[in-house]
Design a protein around this motif. Sequence first.
Motif, PDB file in Angstrom:
ATOM      1  N   GLY A   1      -4.648  20.521  34.452  1.00  0.00           N
ATOM      2  CA  GLY A   1      -4.268  21.666  34.262  1.00  0.00           C
ATOM      3  C   GLY A   1      -5.344  22.862  33.790  1.00  0.00           C
ATOM      4  N   HIS A   2      -5.284  23.529  32.812  1.00  0.00           N
ATOM      5  CA  HIS A   2      -6.266  24.033  31.976  1.00  0.00           C
ATOM      6  C   HIS A   2      -7.007  25.466  32.743  1.00  0.00           C
ATOM      7  CE1 HIS A   2      -9.475  24.255  29.081  1.00  0.00           C
ATOM      8  NE2 HIS A   2     -10.393  23.979  29.889  1.00  0.00           N
ATOM      9  N   TYR A   3      -6.951  25.528  33.888  1.00  0.00           N
ATOM     10  CA  TYR A   3      -7.880  26.499  34.534  1.00  0.00           C
ATOM     11  C   TYR A   3      -7.594  28.299  34.550  1.00  0.00           C
ATOM     12  CZ  TYR A   3     -11.253  22.942  34.803  1.00  0.00           C
ATOM     13  OH  TYR A   3     -11.933  21.630  34.448  1.00  0.00           O
TER      14      TYR A   3
ATOM     15  N   GLY B   1       2.246  21.384  35.296  1.00  0.00           N
ATOM     16  CA  GLY B   1       1.050  22.073  34.504  1.00  0.00           C
ATOM     17  C   GLY B   1       1.325  22.807  33.138  1.00  0.00           C
ATOM     18  N   ASP B   2       0.278  23.359  32.358  1.00  0.00           N
ATOM     19  CA  ASP B   2       0.482  24.100  31.335  1.00  0.00           C
ATOM     20  C   ASP B   2       1.535  24.694  31.012  1.00  0.00           C
ATOM     21  OD1 ASP B   2      -2.019  23.217  32.328  1.00  0.00           O
ATOM     22  OD2 ASP B   2      -3.242  24.363  30.742  1.00  0.00           O
ATOM     23  N   ILE B   3       2.428  24.417  30.023  1.00  0.00           N
ATOM     24  CA  ILE B   3       3.635  25.317  29.532  1.00  0.00           C
ATOM     25  C   ILE B   3       3.508  26.455  28.669  1.00  0.00           C
ATOM     26  CG2 ILE B   3       6.176  24.940  28.948  1.00  0.00           C
ATOM     27  CD1 ILE B   3       5.616  21.718  29.704  1.00  0.00           C
ATOM     28  N   HIS B   4       2.787  26.126  27.714  1.00  0.00           N
ATOM     29  CA  HIS B   4       2.454  27.108  26.538  1.00  0.00           C
ATOM     30  C   HIS B   4       3.690  27.874  25.891  1.00  0.00           C
ATOM     31  CE1 HIS B   4      -1.809  26.687  26.577  1.00  0.00           C
ATOM     32  NE2 HIS B   4      -1.879  26.930  27.996  1.00  0.00           N
ATOM     33  N   GLY B   5       4.689  26.895  25.938  1.00  0.00           N
ATOM     34  CA  GLY B   5       5.721  27.692  25.023  1.00  0.00           C
ATOM     35  C   GLY B   5       6.659  28.400  25.790  1.00  0.00           C
TER      36      GLY B   5
ATOM     37  N   ASN C   1      -6.098  20.680  25.380  1.00  0.00           N
ATOM     38  CA  ASN C   1      -7.219  20.953  24.648  1.00  0.00           C
ATOM     39  C   ASN C   1      -6.583  21.696  23.578  1.00  0.00           C
ATOM     40  OD1 ASN C   1      -7.155  22.835  26.899  1.00  0.00           O
ATOM     41  ND2 ASN C   1      -8.201  24.047  25.377  1.00  0.00           N
ATOM     42  N   HIS C   2      -5.225  22.405  23.680  1.00  0.00           N
ATOM     43  CA  HIS C   2      -4.620  23.187  22.581  1.00  0.00           C
ATOM     44  C   HIS C   2      -3.862  22.077  21.621  1.00  0.00           C
ATOM     45  CE1 HIS C   2      -4.741  27.253  23.871  1.00  0.00           C
ATOM     46  NE2 HIS C   2      -5.082  26.776  24.584  1.00  0.00           N
ATOM     47  N   GLU C   3      -3.793  20.998  22.269  1.00  0.00           N
ATOM     48  CA  GLU C   3      -3.177  19.982  21.188  1.00  0.00           C
ATOM     49  C   GLU C   3      -4.272  19.354  20.230  1.00  0.00           C
ATOM     50  OE1 GLU C   3      -0.148  21.063  23.518  1.00  0.00           O
ATOM     51  OE2 GLU C   3      -1.592  19.854  24.438  1.00  0.00           O
TER      52      GLU C   3
ATOM     53  N   VAL D   1      -5.260  14.289  34.195  1.00  0.00           N
ATOM     54  CA  VAL D   1      -6.131  14.688  33.007  1.00  0.00           C
ATOM     55  C   VAL D   1      -6.057  16.147  32.686  1.00  0.00           C
ATOM     56  CG1 VAL D   1      -8.275  14.772  34.311  1.00  0.00           C
ATOM     57  CG2 VAL D   1      -8.359  14.240  31.846  1.00  0.00           C
ATOM     58  N   HIS D   2      -6.521  16.564  31.374  1.00  0.00           N
ATOM     59  CA  HIS D   2      -6.227  18.172  31.499  1.00  0.00           C
ATOM     60  C   HIS D   2      -7.254  18.883  32.109  1.00  0.00           C
ATOM     61  CE1 HIS D   2      -4.480  21.628  29.553  1.00  0.00           C
ATOM     62  NE2 HIS D   2      -5.696  22.082  29.025  1.00  0.00           N
ATOM     63  N   ALA D   3      -8.287  18.553  32.030  1.00  0.00           N
ATOM     64  CA  ALA D   3      -9.229  19.319  32.657  1.00  0.00           C
ATOM     65  C   ALA D   3     -10.435  18.728  33.632  1.00  0.00           C
ATOM     66  CB  ALA D   3      -9.990  20.198  31.603  1.00  0.00           C
TER      67      ALA D   3
ATOM     68  N   GLY E   1      -0.380  18.508  29.470  1.00  0.00           N
ATOM     69  CA  GLY E   1      -1.272  19.134  28.423  1.00  0.00           C
ATOM     70  C   GLY E   1      -0.862  20.491  28.157  1.00  0.00           C
ATOM     71  N   ASP E   2      -1.305  20.997  26.898  1.00  0.00           N
ATOM     72  CA  ASP E   2      -1.067  22.432  26.611  1.00  0.00           C
ATOM     73  C   ASP E   2       0.468  22.810  26.595  1.00  0.00           C
ATOM     74  OD1 ASP E   2      -3.687  22.585  26.392  1.00  0.00           O
ATOM     75  OD2 ASP E   2      -4.081  24.276  27.556  1.00  0.00           O
ATOM     76  N   PHE E   3       1.093  22.285  25.653  1.00  0.00           N
ATOM     77  CA  PHE E   3       2.851  22.676  25.199  1.00  0.00           C
ATOM     78  C   PHE E   3       2.890  23.799  24.499  1.00  0.00           C
ATOM     79  CE2 PHE E   3       1.997  17.895  25.936  1.00  0.00           C
ATOM     80  CZ  PHE E   3       2.302  17.765  26.834  1.00  0.00           C
TER      81      PHE E   3
ATOM     82  N   LEU F   1      -2.795  22.630  38.149  1.00  0.00           N
ATOM     83  CA  LEU F   1      -1.358  23.009  38.107  1.00  0.00           C
ATOM     84  C   LEU F   1      -1.206  24.050  37.134  1.00  0.00           C
ATOM     85  CD1 LEU F   1       0.441  19.604  38.509  1.00  0.00           C
ATOM     86  CD2 LEU F   1      -0.092  21.537  40.470  1.00  0.00           C
ATOM     87  N   ASP F   2      -2.240  24.551  36.681  1.00  0.00           N
ATOM     88  CA  ASP F   2      -2.189  25.640  35.510  1.00  0.00           C
ATOM     89  C   ASP F   2      -2.370  26.919  36.339  1.00  0.00           C
ATOM     90  OD1 ASP F   2      -2.304  27.492  33.375  1.00  0.00           O
ATOM     91  OD2 ASP F   2      -4.190  27.069  32.837  1.00  0.00           O
ATOM     92  N   TRP F   3      -1.395  27.738  36.578  1.00  0.00           N
ATOM     93  CA  TRP F   3      -1.180  28.723  37.306  1.00  0.00           C
ATOM     94  C   TRP F   3      -0.602  30.047  36.335  1.00  0.00           C
ATOM     95  CZ3 TRP F   3      -3.196  29.766  42.151  1.00  0.00           C
ATOM     96  CH2 TRP F   3      -3.775  28.760  42.711  1.00  0.00           C
TER      97      TRP F   3
HETATM   98 MN   LIG Z   1      -3.840  25.979  29.159  1.00  0.00          MN
END
Ligand SMILES: [Mn+2]
Length: 304
Positions: free
Chosen positions: A254-256, A6-10, A73-75, A138-140, A42-44, A273-275
């Motif tokens: 991811g995403h939520y 899921g979303d890693i965001h750095g 969506n961040h990309e 898919v991201h969302a 997605g959302d790296f 998988l976005d926790w």
């Molecule tokens: Mn995200």
Amino acid sequence: MYDLIGDIHGHAGALERLLATLGYARDRGAWRHPERRAVFLGDFIDRGPRIRDTLAIVRGMTDAGTALAVMGNHELNALAHATADPDAPGEFLRRHTPKNLRQLQATHEQLSPGELAAALAWFRTLPLWLDLGGLRVVHACWDDRRMQRVGPADRPIDDAFLAAACSPRGDLHEPVEAILKGKEARLPPGVTFRDKDGADRTKTRVRWYDPPEGHSFRTYAMAAEPIDSDVPLPEEVIAAAVPYASDAVPVFVGHYWLSGARPSLLRGNVACLDWSVARGGFLCAYRWDGERTLDPARFVTAAP
Ligand SMILES: [Mn+2]
């Protein structure tokens, strides 16, 4: 078989720990597993402390063929932020408002202009979703009807696509928003809720995977958005819904920004998988071995 991440965001540290837990090791410049491949949802970028390292790990794996990745969506936002609006001279497809600049702030601070340009060029190669036969990514939001309007998932992300997808007047804006950002329903008059940033919201993200008939706002809103209203869903929300069939292959999103002590499934064939690793949560993977009905025992997590 695939390990969905899921979303890693750095948060590269959590990513390294998660990959090691999943049995991947760094070898010849990329993280590899002898039998498995990773799939990134997605959302790296944005928010976290190690965006450069996150991109290097994910891109190293996709280049080496040890992982696949889809666009978040961040990309897409970062691409729109850097692409001129053909209908508004001097403007960008995503306006440089304080709010939009804030979203990209960590990315702009951590990457040099050359690194950012390289990252954006790579984002243009990311598919908008993946149908891998036994599972979908898919991201969302998975929505066959809207995906048909967008075209093949690997269509080129050129400036014409970005203008169609990211300008509110573009003919691909509605379907791409749904696929990468999920679906929302306008709340009844007088009903609002306060989001995690403290803003009062007049729309809620909905459980797009479930059939909408017979639901109220309270029961059709995503769990992270508690809506105190038993008003039935309006006809237009029901008419626009494309629920995900309960007998379809599993779909991962991811995403939520979900929160909780441990991950749970949205449904037997739908997993988010976005926790919220970037806000008090954890990075989350799902180890998939071909099962049609997902198993909560297969979640694997790493603290930030
Ligand atoms: Mn995200």
